[in-house]
Design a protein around this motif. Structure first.
Motif, PDB file in Angstrom:
ATOM      1  N   GLN A  24       0.821  -1.215   0.000  1.00 42.38           N
ATOM      2  CA  GLN A  24       0.000   0.000   0.000  1.00 42.38           C
ATOM      3  C   GLN A  24       0.854   1.264   0.000  1.00 42.38           C
ATOM      4  N   VAL A  25       2.151   1.068   0.070  1.00 38.85           N
ATOM      5  CA  VAL A  25       3.072   2.208   0.103  1.00 38.85           C
ATOM      6  C   VAL A  25       3.755   2.396  -1.260  1.00 38.85           C
ATOM      7  N   PHE A  26       4.160   1.265  -1.861  1.00 37.32           N
ATOM      8  CA  PHE A  26       4.858   1.331  -3.150  1.00 37.32           C
ATOM      9  C   PHE A  26       3.900   1.125  -4.320  1.00 37.32           C
ATOM     10  N   PRO A  27       4.082   1.889  -5.403  1.00 41.50           N
ATOM     11  CA  PRO A  27       3.466   1.482  -6.657  1.00 41.50           C
ATOM     12  C   PRO A  27       4.197   0.222  -7.146  1.00 41.50           C
ATOM     13  N   LEU A  28       3.458  -0.887  -7.280  1.00 42.63           N
ATOM     14  CA  LEU A  28       4.044  -2.157  -7.711  1.00 42.63           C
ATOM     15  C   LEU A  28       3.490  -2.516  -9.080  1.00 42.63           C
ATOM     16  N   HIS A  29       4.376  -2.875  -9.994  1.00 47.23           N
ATOM     17  CA  HIS A  29       3.937  -3.190 -11.347  1.00 47.23           C
ATOM     18  C   HIS A  29       4.572  -4.495 -11.799  1.00 47.23           C
ATOM     19  N   PRO A  30       3.871  -5.221 -12.709  1.00 48.29           N
ATOM     20  CA  PRO A  30       4.411  -6.519 -13.144  1.00 48.29           C
ATOM     21  C   PRO A  30       5.563  -6.393 -14.138  1.00 48.29           C
ATOM     22  N   THR A  31       5.623  -5.280 -14.861  1.00 51.73           N
ATOM     23  CA  THR A  31       6.703  -5.116 -15.847  1.00 51.73           C
ATOM     24  C   THR A  31       7.244  -3.682 -15.776  1.00 51.73           C
ATOM     25  N   VAL A  32       8.438  -3.506 -16.335  1.00 53.71           N
ATOM     26  CA  VAL A  32       9.040  -2.166 -16.397  1.00 53.71           C
ATOM     27  C   VAL A  32       8.170  -1.250 -17.258  1.00 53.71           C
ATOM     28  N   ASP A  33       7.679  -1.786 -18.376  1.00 54.70           N
ATOM     29  CA  ASP A  33       6.822  -0.978 -19.252  1.00 54.70           C
ATOM     30  C   ASP A  33       5.587  -0.476 -18.507  1.00 54.70           C
ATOM     31  N   ALA A  34       4.983  -1.359 -17.738  1.00 56.19           N
ATOM     32  CA  ALA A  34       3.776  -0.972 -16.987  1.00 56.19           C
ATOM     33  C   ALA A  34       4.111   0.104 -15.957  1.00 56.19           C
ATOM     34  N   ALA A  35       5.261  -0.036 -15.314  1.00 51.48           N
ATOM     35  CA  ALA A  35       5.666   0.951 -14.304  1.00 51.48           C
ATOM     36  C   ALA A  35       5.878   2.314 -14.946  1.00 51.48           C
ATOM     37  N   ILE A  36       6.530   2.309 -16.092  1.00 50.98           N
ATOM     38  CA  ILE A  36       6.835   3.573 -16.765  1.00 50.98           C
ATOM     39  C   ILE A  36       5.565   4.219 -17.304  1.00 50.98           C
TER      40      ILE A  36
END
Lengths: 118, 144
Positions: free
Chosen positions: A97-109
């Motif tokens: 609940q603190v970090f934005p967590l994403h499955p891929t680098v592309d999704a994070a970006i």
């Protein structure tokens, strides 16, 4: 396995690829690298945990430290993680609940570029 | 019943060794394969906590890890730090975790306890029976 760290740039984002074991012994090296990046002007940082096979509370502390530092500098910080054992660690500690967590680098970006990041 | 004892100088570099030994003995004792990641993490957290306490109090005494498989797989991690430092299971709510005022050390301690409590069903943190210090005792079932 020892800690490995590799940095690359994707547009405005600095991607730090972390591999191996992040624990009480190796976490200081991760902290130093993140500080170098932030002190060097990186403001949109994505840490890719895809090749991490061990992460403990010390490593989590370092990641939270980087998140806070970037937030107070007006930047963003996101994590890439799709391994269930690691995701469980984030859930148990409520750090999901603190970090934005994403499955891929592309999704994070793309999430950060549309303003949904930290 | 088999017992394996490991005693190590309170340095971060040795925590990995303790994890490796702890998992090897767990596997040998018959702990289910899908629990071994949790065993590794929990032993690591308990040892990290002990090392941090010894360093905080300037203690060169070794940290003791004792593993036994009498009926279940039991691991004791024993530190020699004054008791008031050792026992305090702080679960930090998410809005506290990202607070500017929370130091990285405090956060790491809180998160470490959250991991221990979250991954070990049978967990006790208590004073050692003799002398100064606390022991973290963790038990996992062995599946046959």
């Amino acid at each position: 396995m020892e800690l490995s760290l590799a940095t690359r740039t994707v547009g405005e984002h600095t991607v730090l690829e972390v591999g191996g074991e992040v624990d009480v012994y190796t976490a200081p090296r991760l902290r130093e690298r993140l500080l170098e990046l932030i002190d060097g002007g990186a403001r949109r940082v994505v840490v890719d945990l895809g090749r991490v096979d061990f992460l403990d509370s010390t490593g989590l502390g370092v990641l939270v430290g980087a998140l806070k530092r970037l937030r107070s500098a007006g930047g963003s910080f996101a994590l890439v993680c799709d391994k269930e054992p690691l995701l469980k660690i984030f859930r148990i500690t409520a750090l999901d609940q603190v970090f934005p967590l994403h499955p891929t680098v592309d999704a994070a970006i793309s999430a950060d570029s549309t303003g949904a990041g930290a | 019943m088999a017992t394996v004892k490991l005693s190590f100088s309170p340095a971060p570099v040795h925590v990995r060794t303790a994890r490796l030994v702890g998992v090897a003995v767990a596997r040998r004792a018959g702990v289910r394969e899908d629990l071994l990641d949790e065993v590794r993490l929990a032993i690591g957290e308990a040892c990290t906590r002990a090392v941090a306490l010894h360093r905080q109090y300037g203690l060169s005494d070794p940290v003791l890890v004792e593993m036994s498989d009498s009926g279940a797989y039991a691991v004791r991690v024993v530190d020699r730090a004054p008791i008031e430092a050792g026992i305090g299971l702080a679960a930090l709510p998410p809005d506290e975790l990202a607070k500017e005022s929370l130091s990285e050390d405090a956060l790491t301690t809180g998160v470490g306890f959250a991991l221990l409590a979250g991954f070990v069903e049978d967990l006790q943190v208590r004073p050692v029976e003799e002398g100064i210090g606390t022991e973290v005792r963790m038990v996992w079932p062995v599946g046959r």
